[in-house]
Design a protein around this motif. Structure first.
Motif, PDB file in Angstrom:
ATOM      1  N   ASP A 290       9.628  23.229  14.188  1.00 47.33           N
ATOM      2  CA  ASP A 290      10.827  22.693  14.819  1.00 47.33           C
ATOM      3  C   ASP A 290      12.036  22.875  13.907  1.00 47.33           C
ATOM      4  O   ASP A 290      11.915  23.209  12.725  1.00 47.33           O
ATOM      5  CB  ASP A 290      10.632  21.228  15.226  1.00 47.33           C
ATOM      6  N   LYS A 291      13.205  22.655  14.485  1.00 46.50           N
ATOM      7  CA  LYS A 291      14.439  22.823  13.739  1.00 46.50           C
ATOM      8  C   LYS A 291      15.539  22.021  14.416  1.00 46.50           C
ATOM      9  O   LYS A 291      15.440  21.660  15.594  1.00 46.50           O
ATOM     10  CB  LYS A 291      14.851  24.294  13.663  1.00 46.50           C
ATOM     11  N   VAL A 292      16.611  21.760  13.664  1.00 44.20           N
ATOM     12  CA  VAL A 292      17.788  21.082  14.178  1.00 44.20           C
ATOM     13  C   VAL A 292      18.855  22.132  14.485  1.00 44.20           C
ATOM     14  O   VAL A 292      19.112  23.039  13.686  1.00 44.20           O
ATOM     15  CB  VAL A 292      18.321  20.058  13.156  1.00 44.20           C
ATOM     16  N   VAL A 293      19.465  22.014  15.662  1.00 44.07           N
ATOM     17  CA  VAL A 293      20.482  22.971  16.096  1.00 44.07           C
ATOM     18  C   VAL A 293      21.802  22.221  16.312  1.00 44.07           C
ATOM     19  O   VAL A 293      21.897  21.384  17.212  1.00 44.07           O
ATOM     20  CB  VAL A 293      20.072  23.672  17.405  1.00 44.07           C
ATOM     21  N   PRO A 294      22.820  22.480  15.489  1.00 44.43           N
ATOM     22  CA  PRO A 294      24.102  21.782  15.668  1.00 44.43           C
ATOM     23  C   PRO A 294      24.827  22.273  16.917  1.00 44.43           C
ATOM     24  O   PRO A 294      24.870  23.471  17.194  1.00 44.43           O
ATOM     25  CB  PRO A 294      24.870  22.139  14.399  1.00 44.43           C
ATOM     26  N   MET A 295      25.412  21.353  17.662  1.00 44.55           N
ATOM     27  CA  MET A 295      26.147  21.742  18.856  1.00 44.55           C
ATOM     28  C   MET A 295      27.427  22.489  18.509  1.00 44.55           C
ATOM     29  O   MET A 295      27.833  23.415  19.222  1.00 44.55           O
ATOM     30  CB  MET A 295      26.474  20.511  19.703  1.00 44.55           C
ATOM     31  N   ASP A 296      28.083  22.083  17.410  1.00 46.87           N
ATOM     32  CA  ASP A 296      29.350  22.719  17.050  1.00 46.87           C
ATOM     33  C   ASP A 296      29.177  23.847  16.039  1.00 46.87           C
ATOM     34  O   ASP A 296      30.151  24.394  15.528  1.00 46.87           O
ATOM     35  CB  ASP A 296      30.339  21.685  16.520  1.00 46.87           C
ATOM     36  N   GLY A 297      27.927  24.172  15.738  1.00 50.92           N
ATOM     37  CA  GLY A 297      27.665  25.282  14.824  1.00 50.92           C
ATOM     38  C   GLY A 297      27.477  24.895  13.377  1.00 50.92           C
ATOM     39  O   GLY A 297      27.041  25.720  12.576  1.00 50.92           O
ATOM     40  N   HIS A 298      27.769  23.615  13.011  1.00 49.43           N
ATOM     41  CA  HIS A 298      27.644  23.275  11.589  1.00 49.43           C
ATOM     42  C   HIS A 298      27.345  21.802  11.314  1.00 49.43           C
ATOM     43  O   HIS A 298      26.899  21.467  10.226  1.00 49.43           O
ATOM     44  CB  HIS A 298      28.924  23.666  10.834  1.00 49.43           C
ATOM     45  N   THR A 299      27.548  20.889  12.265  1.00 44.86           N
ATOM     46  CA  THR A 299      27.407  19.464  11.970  1.00 44.86           C
ATOM     47  C   THR A 299      26.081  18.924  12.481  1.00 44.86           C
ATOM     48  O   THR A 299      25.794  18.991  13.685  1.00 44.86           O
ATOM     49  CB  THR A 299      28.542  18.649  12.606  1.00 44.86           C
ATOM     50  N   VAL A 300      25.266  18.385  11.579  1.00 46.61           N
ATOM     51  CA  VAL A 300      24.001  17.751  11.956  1.00 46.61           C
ATOM     52  C   VAL A 300      23.859  16.465  11.145  1.00 46.61           C
ATOM     53  O   VAL A 300      24.439  16.334  10.069  1.00 46.61           O
ATOM     54  CB  VAL A 300      22.786  18.665  11.693  1.00 46.61           C
ATOM     55  N   PRO A 301      23.097  15.510  11.650  1.00 48.69           N
ATOM     56  CA  PRO A 301      22.872  14.291  10.871  1.00 48.69           C
ATOM     57  C   PRO A 301      21.922  14.556   9.704  1.00 48.69           C
ATOM     58  O   PRO A 301      21.185  15.547   9.703  1.00 48.69           O
ATOM     59  CB  PRO A 301      22.237  13.339  11.887  1.00 48.69           C
ATOM     60  N   ARG A 302      21.943  13.674   8.743  1.00 45.68           N
ATOM     61  CA  ARG A 302      21.040  13.789   7.609  1.00 45.68           C
ATOM     62  C   ARG A 302      19.746  13.054   7.930  1.00 45.68           C
ATOM     63  O   ARG A 302      19.764  11.885   8.327  1.00 45.68           O
ATOM     64  CB  ARG A 302      21.670  13.198   6.348  1.00 45.68           C
ATOM     65  N   PHE A 303      18.611  13.745   7.780  1.00 47.56           N
ATOM     66  CA  PHE A 303      17.299  13.134   7.948  1.00 47.56           C
ATOM     67  C   PHE A 303      16.712  12.887   6.566  1.00 47.56           C
ATOM     68  O   PHE A 303      16.540  13.829   5.787  1.00 47.56           O
ATOM     69  CB  PHE A 303      16.368  14.044   8.751  1.00 47.56           C
ATOM     70  N   GLU A 304      16.440  11.647   6.262  1.00 55.90           N
ATOM     71  CA  GLU A 304      15.867  11.321   4.965  1.00 55.90           C
ATOM     72  C   GLU A 304      14.457  11.887   4.848  1.00 55.90           C
ATOM     73  O   GLU A 304      13.686  11.899   5.820  1.00 55.90           O
ATOM     74  CB  GLU A 304      15.837   9.807   4.763  1.00 55.90           C
ATOM     75  N   LYS A 305      14.111  12.337   3.660  1.00 55.86           N
ATOM     76  CA  LYS A 305      12.787  12.916   3.423  1.00 55.86           C
ATOM     77  C   LYS A 305      11.678  11.926   3.750  1.00 55.86           C
ATOM     78  O   LYS A 305      10.650  12.298   4.327  1.00 55.86           O
ATOM     79  CB  LYS A 305      12.671  13.371   1.969  1.00 55.86           C
ATOM     80  N   THR A 306      11.891  10.660   3.409  1.00 55.22           N
ATOM     81  CA  THR A 306      10.866   9.646   3.684  1.00 55.22           C
ATOM     82  C   THR A 306      10.635   9.473   5.173  1.00 55.22           C
ATOM     83  O   THR A 306       9.517   9.175   5.609  1.00 55.22           O
ATOM     84  CB  THR A 306      11.267   8.300   3.070  1.00 55.22           C
ATOM     85  N   GLU A 307      11.688   9.665   5.976  1.00 55.35           N
ATOM     86  CA  GLU A 307      11.543   9.557   7.428  1.00 55.35           C
ATOM     87  C   GLU A 307      10.802  10.765   7.986  1.00 55.35           C
ATOM     88  O   GLU A 307       9.903  10.633   8.826  1.00 55.35           O
ATOM     89  CB  GLU A 307      12.920   9.445   8.080  1.00 55.35           C
ATOM     90  N   LEU A 308      11.143  11.952   7.506  1.00 62.90           N
ATOM     91  CA  LEU A 308      10.482  13.169   7.983  1.00 62.90           C
ATOM     92  C   LEU A 308       8.998  13.166   7.630  1.00 62.90           C
ATOM     93  O   LEU A 308       8.155  13.636   8.409  1.00 62.90           O
ATOM     94  CB  LEU A 308      11.156  14.401   7.390  1.00 62.90           C
ATOM     95  N   GLU A 309       8.664  12.640   6.457  1.00 62.09           N
ATOM     96  CA  GLU A 309       7.272  12.680   5.999  1.00 62.09           C
ATOM     97  C   GLU A 309       6.354  11.753   6.786  1.00 62.09           C
ATOM     98  O   GLU A 309       5.139  11.809   6.612  1.00 62.09           O
ATOM     99  CB  GLU A 309       7.213  12.331   4.513  1.00 62.09           C
ATOM    100  N   LYS A 310       6.899  10.962   7.678  1.00 63.86           N
ATOM    101  CA  LYS A 310       6.066  10.117   8.549  1.00 63.86           C
ATOM    102  C   LYS A 310       5.345  10.952   9.613  1.00 63.86           C
ATOM    103  O   LYS A 310       4.377  10.490  10.211  1.00 63.86           O
ATOM    104  CB  LYS A 310       6.923   9.058   9.245  1.00 63.86           C
ATOM    105  N   TYR A 311       5.830  12.183   9.822  1.00 61.59           N
ATOM    106  CA  TYR A 311       5.325  12.997  10.925  1.00 61.59           C
ATOM    107  C   TYR A 311       4.819  14.333  10.389  1.00 61.59           C
ATOM    108  O   TYR A 311       5.300  14.842   9.380  1.00 61.59           O
ATOM    109  CB  TYR A 311       6.440  13.218  11.960  1.00 61.59           C
ATOM    110  N   PRO A 312       3.850  14.939  11.092  1.00 58.55           N
ATOM    111  CA  PRO A 312       3.290  16.208  10.606  1.00 58.55           C
ATOM    112  C   PRO A 312       4.328  17.329  10.638  1.00 58.55           C
ATOM    113  O   PRO A 312       5.181  17.376  11.521  1.00 58.55           O
ATOM    114  CB  PRO A 312       2.151  16.489  11.604  1.00 58.55           C
ATOM    115  N   GLU A 313       4.241  18.219   9.656  1.00 56.20           N
ATOM    116  CA  GLU A 313       5.075  19.416   9.700  1.00 56.20           C
ATOM    117  C   GLU A 313       4.697  20.187  10.958  1.00 56.20           C
ATOM    118  O   GLU A 313       3.530  20.456  11.222  1.00 56.20           O
ATOM    119  CB  GLU A 313       4.855  20.266   8.453  1.00 56.20           C
TER     120      GLU A 313
END
Length: 244
Positions: free
Chosen positions: A163-186
């Protein structure tokens, strides 16, 4: 080792999947229609058409945000999520079918991209997740077919590949903390984290490309085509009761 699919053969047993008799080709086409019904019907809230893809009884599906639910419960929570603003679309990227005519069993393999729109703290973006939808299908008479066998789906479970994050305006995305991402499988880390932000309880342990659930799902594919029951392998809850 980098996150990637195994280089080893994943499905040693070969079933009718390309060419074959006209009857086999027609059966495989009918199953591929069931698969394509998911993105076409669900994305447009054609709930009656969507429900017709599935067996009348005991059909069950698993997704990140819904967990494991009967098809009727899944439709109901999908309606509720949509009413709250959940915006989930699917792009079919190709579908092929494995068929065992002697058992009236088939498995549809639909490559698809899940794309979901999010708005976190005023930042709008999409998360896209490349997947393989696996449809466990069987051919049998239905109550409305006047004794004529029809293909229906019994179970649907997915491989979540990347999966990946796709910015609507081409450059702005929220920050996902590493600890939050690590709760879920790659494989569905960003999708899981973003869906959790909407209040969903995310189902862990779904098949990705390098976990035990990956091999369990392939085992279920083979056993289903042999005519066996696979609910236990797929981790369908025993004595399931509606959660709604």
């Amino acid at each position: 080792m980098p996150y990637n699919i195994t280089e080893k053969e994943t499905q040693p047993n070969t079933y009718s999947h390309i060419n074959g008799s006209p009857e086999e080709i027609l059966d495989r086409y009918c199953v591929s229609e069931l698969c394509r019904g998911w993105p076409v019907y669900r994305d447009a809230s054609e709930w009656n058409n969507y429900r017709s893809i599935f067996a009348d009884k005991d059909a069950f599906v698993w997704t990140t945000w819904s967990g494991g639910l009967s098809i009727d419960d899944f439709i109901e929570v999908s309606k509720r999520g949509r009413a709250r603003g959940d915006f989930i679309m699917h792009r079919e990227n190709g579908t092929l079918v494995d068929l065992n005519p002697s058992k009236n069993r088939a498995v549809g393999k639909m490559k698809a991209t899940i794309t979901q729109r999010f708005d976190i703290d005023g930042t709008k973006f999409d998360v896209e997740c490349d997947t393989r939808f696996i449809f466990f299908c069987q051919k049998a008479p239905t109550p409305t077919s006047n004794g004529r066998p029809e293909w229906k789906t019994k179970y649907v479970k997915l491989f979540y590949e990347k999966d990946k994050v796709v910015p609507m305006d081409g450059h702005t995305v929220p920050r996902f903390e590493k600890t939050e991402l690590e709760k879920y499988p790659e494989g569905y880390q960003y999708l899981g984290a973003a869906q959790a932000n909407l209040g969903h309880k995310i189902l862990g342990g779904l098949p990705t490309m390098n976990n035990q659930a990956f091999f369990d799902l392939y085992k279920a594919i083979d056993e289903w085509l042999q005519g066996k029951e696979v609910a236990k392998i797929l981790q369908m809850p025993e004595n399931y009761k509606s959660k709604l």
